[in-house]
Design an enzyme around this catalytic site. Sequence first.
Site, PDB file in Angstrom:
ATOM      1  N   GLU A 183       0.792  -1.232   0.000  1.00  0.00           N
ATOM      2  CA  GLU A 183       0.000   0.000   0.000  1.00  0.00           C
ATOM      3  C   GLU A 183       0.828   1.289   0.000  1.00  0.00           C
ATOM      4  OE1 GLU A 183      -2.816  -0.332   3.190  1.00  0.00           O
ATOM      5  OE2 GLU A 183      -3.712  -2.143   2.370  1.00  0.00           O
ATOM      6  N   ASN A 225       2.559  -4.505  -3.407  1.00  0.00           N
ATOM      7  CA  ASN A 225       1.158  -4.902  -3.225  1.00  0.00           C
ATOM      8  C   ASN A 225       0.308  -3.649  -3.008  1.00  0.00           C
ATOM      9  OD1 ASN A 225      -0.500  -7.296  -2.934  1.00  0.00           O
ATOM     10  ND2 ASN A 225      -0.704  -6.852  -0.745  1.00  0.00           N
ATOM     11  N   HIS A 261      -9.822  -6.719  -2.358  1.00  0.00           N
ATOM     12  CA  HIS A 261     -10.935  -6.791  -1.404  1.00  0.00           C
ATOM     13  C   HIS A 261     -12.121  -6.119  -2.110  1.00  0.00           C
ATOM     14  CE1 HIS A 261      -8.419  -8.227   1.818  1.00  0.00           C
ATOM     15  NE2 HIS A 261      -7.542  -7.266   1.559  1.00  0.00           N
ATOM     16  N   GLU A 291      -5.290 -10.863  -2.171  1.00  0.00           N
ATOM     17  CA  GLU A 291      -6.100 -10.830  -0.940  1.00  0.00           C
ATOM     18  C   GLU A 291      -7.595 -10.861  -1.264  1.00  0.00           C
ATOM     19  OE1 GLU A 291      -4.934  -7.696   1.761  1.00  0.00           O
ATOM     20  OE2 GLU A 291      -2.815  -7.902   1.258  1.00  0.00           O
ATOM     21  N   ASP A 293     -11.376 -11.164  -1.509  1.00  0.00           N
ATOM     22  CA  ASP A 293     -12.620 -11.560  -0.830  1.00  0.00           C
ATOM     23  C   ASP A 293     -13.761 -10.725  -1.400  1.00  0.00           C
ATOM     24  OD1 ASP A 293     -11.900  -9.212   0.592  1.00  0.00           O
ATOM     25  OD2 ASP A 293     -11.522 -10.295   2.457  1.00  0.00           O
TER      26      ASP A 293
END
Length: 380
Positions: A183, A225, A261, A291, A293
């Site tokens: 990030e 990332n 996400h 990641e 979801d």
Amino acid sequence: MHQPGLMRYKVIVAALVVALLAGACSNADPKADRPTTTSPPTSAPEAAAARSGLAAAATQADVRVGAAVDAGRLRSEPEYREAIVNHFTSMTPENAMKWTSLRPERDRWDWEDADAIVDFADEHDLEVRGHTLVWGQDAGNGMPAWLTELNDPAEFRRAVTDGITTQLTRYRGRVQRWDVVNEPLEGLGGALDRNPFYQRIGPNYIEEVFRIADAADPDAELWLNEYGTEFLPAKGEQLVQLVTDLVNAGVPIDGVGFQSHVILDVDSAPETQRDVMARIRALGLEVAITELDVPISATRDEAEQIDVYRRMTEACLAQKCAEITVWGVDDDSTWLDVEAIRASNPLLGALSLPSDPLLLGPEFEEKRTYDAVASALRGP
Ligand code: XIL
């Protein structure tokens, strides 16, 4: 429990999906009384023979399929271990390798959880994505106070260099890749986040930590990332620019991870992500979903959730991505359902409870999301 990193999602909510807040659902948690699991652990050969459709389909497609793993559950739940071995080919420590866990004080390392995950990976022939060496934006979650409070630039730099070197040396040959910087961009994009690394080392901190990591383990893949680019085209643009600059400067970067996400119900997210991935691939780098979801929400039902999973997988495959990792093994424990996190965050608070964002259900049963990803991996 630290909350500051989650505040950024508030900003995104305000900017993008105020409408989501209208449909907040029940707060009862029907999962509270679930029985704990008792079946015996599966041996490596048995597990390999039993490898499920997902792992087989991923291997066939030449993609890793991973899950974020919690060290406590790995130790205490045989069925959790079994599910990891049966369905996945890679693990990402959900929290165990963040410096808040691994190095809570400057002179105290706590390797127990991280070692447990890496040992398990060795035993079962799984790969490990080390997560994460530098997470400056989320100081508190990713970086311990002793580090962020170190004001002297030379001392700060020394602590970072020693830390990365110690960590990568310990796991050389056993952790195949690292999220070196997590990030780096501001939540809504626009600039590099002015985190403590930026403030102490300067805007070149990203380049510098990649070089430190490369020196510590020249064989490991080194990744950057980032999150939110599937919703924020301008942030995607900026990510491409940042990575282009790194490549042009000869920085040893191997790939870019897209957290994914997919919290907001924005229809074009998979295709937006695919286009950013394409531009990173054009720079000669690898891409991965790191990641994933997709929660059920007030505005997203199960059919839509399944559709997003399918399209995210297809988008990734279209760019020959290296990995699809979901942020948790099963719906019984996901960061999206943690009460304290939800309370701090209007977007997460507006999700259904349970948000059921993953591929396996609370009894480790394969969900329709699982089938959608496996079938997308198998191809038309
Ligand atoms: C989350 C974990 O899932 C939580 O358990 C923890 O409390 C906070 O961090 N982006 C990341 C991950 O890169 O490391 C975060 O993981 C989720 C958002």
